[in-house]
Motif scaffolding. Structure first.
Motif, PDB file in Angstrom:
ATOM      1  N   GLU A 244      37.742  40.129  42.490  1.00  0.00           N
ATOM      2  CA  GLU A 244      39.009  39.407  41.768  1.00  0.00           C
ATOM      3  C   GLU A 244      40.161  39.266  42.622  1.00  0.00           C
ATOM      4  OE1 GLU A 244      41.702  40.905  37.805  1.00  0.00           O
ATOM      5  OE2 GLU A 244      39.743  42.159  38.403  1.00  0.00           O
ATOM      6  N   THR A 245      40.411  40.202  43.677  1.00  0.00           N
ATOM      7  CA  THR A 245      41.422  39.918  44.443  1.00  0.00           C
ATOM      8  C   THR A 245      41.370  38.666  45.516  1.00  0.00           C
ATOM      9  OG1 THR A 245      41.764  42.265  44.551  1.00  0.00           O
ATOM     10  CG2 THR A 245      42.814  41.026  46.415  1.00  0.00           C
ATOM     11  N   ALA A 246      40.109  38.460  45.909  1.00  0.00           N
ATOM     12  CA  ALA A 246      39.754  37.350  46.787  1.00  0.00           C
ATOM     13  C   ALA A 246      39.808  36.051  45.897  1.00  0.00           C
ATOM     14  CB  ALA A 246      38.595  37.708  47.397  1.00  0.00           C
ATOM     15  N   VAL A 247      39.137  36.062  44.804  1.00  0.00           N
ATOM     16  CA  VAL A 247      39.339  34.953  43.986  1.00  0.00           C
ATOM     17  C   VAL A 247      40.760  34.437  43.503  1.00  0.00           C
ATOM     18  CG1 VAL A 247      38.314  33.882  41.918  1.00  0.00           C
ATOM     19  CG2 VAL A 247      36.984  35.070  43.464  1.00  0.00           C
ATOM     20  N   SER A 248      41.459  35.386  43.151  1.00  0.00           N
ATOM     21  CA  SER A 248      42.962  35.264  42.950  1.00  0.00           C
ATOM     22  C   SER A 248      43.604  34.486  43.972  1.00  0.00           C
ATOM     23  CB  SER A 248      43.649  36.675  42.578  1.00  0.00           C
ATOM     24  OG  SER A 248      43.066  37.107  41.506  1.00  0.00           O
TER      25      SER A 248
ATOM     26  N   LEU B 188      34.461  32.767  36.891  1.00  0.00           N
ATOM     27  CA  LEU B 188      33.623  33.826  37.265  1.00  0.00           C
ATOM     28  C   LEU B 188      33.408  35.168  36.346  1.00  0.00           C
ATOM     29  CD1 LEU B 188      34.412  33.992  41.329  1.00  0.00           C
ATOM     30  CD2 LEU B 188      32.352  33.048  39.986  1.00  0.00           C
ATOM     31  N   GLN B 189      34.438  35.406  35.542  1.00  0.00           N
ATOM     32  CA  GLN B 189      34.604  36.543  34.848  1.00  0.00           C
ATOM     33  C   GLN B 189      33.545  36.090  33.609  1.00  0.00           C
ATOM     34  OE1 GLN B 189      38.779  37.102  34.145  1.00  0.00           O
ATOM     35  NE2 GLN B 189      38.859  38.599  35.647  1.00  0.00           N
TER      36      GLN B 189
ATOM     37  N   ALA C  34      41.029  28.325  35.765  1.00  0.00           N
ATOM     38  CA  ALA C  34      40.958  29.103  36.995  1.00  0.00           C
ATOM     39  C   ALA C  34      39.511  29.553  37.621  1.00  0.00           C
ATOM     40  CB  ALA C  34      41.640  29.952  37.105  1.00  0.00           C
ATOM     41  N   LEU C  35      39.380  29.418  39.072  1.00  0.00           N
ATOM     42  CA  LEU C  35      37.988  29.846  39.350  1.00  0.00           C
ATOM     43  C   LEU C  35      37.587  31.469  38.757  1.00  0.00           C
ATOM     44  CD1 LEU C  35      35.507  29.198  41.080  1.00  0.00           C
ATOM     45  CD2 LEU C  35      36.790  30.155  43.111  1.00  0.00           C
ATOM     46  N   LEU C  36      38.714  32.098  38.891  1.00  0.00           N
ATOM     47  CA  LEU C  36      38.562  33.635  38.437  1.00  0.00           C
ATOM     48  C   LEU C  36      38.018  33.893  36.916  1.00  0.00           C
ATOM     49  CD1 LEU C  36      38.709  36.594  39.170  1.00  0.00           C
ATOM     50  CD2 LEU C  36      41.191  36.273  38.295  1.00  0.00           C
TER      51      LEU C  36
END
Length: 89
Positions: free
Chosen positions: A43-47, A78-79, A73-75
């Motif tokens: 989550e941190t990296a994708v943010s 992915l979620q 958003a990519l996040l």
């Protein structure tokens, strides 16, 4: 003969090794399917990636003067995929 004996022993040993290795991979996969929380590191990296994308879009809009269509958003993507993949297991 001695060669055939050791060949058979090596084949059996290799087969047992592969069986044990695949068993450990299956156990790890089962544990990962049981997780319900999205990984914090991911989550941190994708943010960070999403923030960089947002900056790029803003600078492109200033240069071109035209607005590009917004995508999720990519996040978020992915979620959503994470939830559906966990339902699969």
């Amino acid at each position: 003969s001695l060669l055939s004996y050791w060949s058979l022993a090596a084949t059996v040993a290799f087969t047992l090794f592969v069986y044990a290795f695949e068993g450990s991979l299956d156990a790890r996969q089962k544990v990962s399917y049981q997780k319900t929380a999205f990984p914090k590191e991911l989550e941190t990296a994708v943010s960070k990636i999403d923030a960089e994308r947002a900056k790029e879009v803003k600078t492109d809009e200033k240069k071109d003067g035209s607005k590009k269509e917004e995508t999720k958003a990519l996040l978020e993507q992915l979620q959503a995929k994470f939830k559906s993949s966990q339902a699969y297991g």
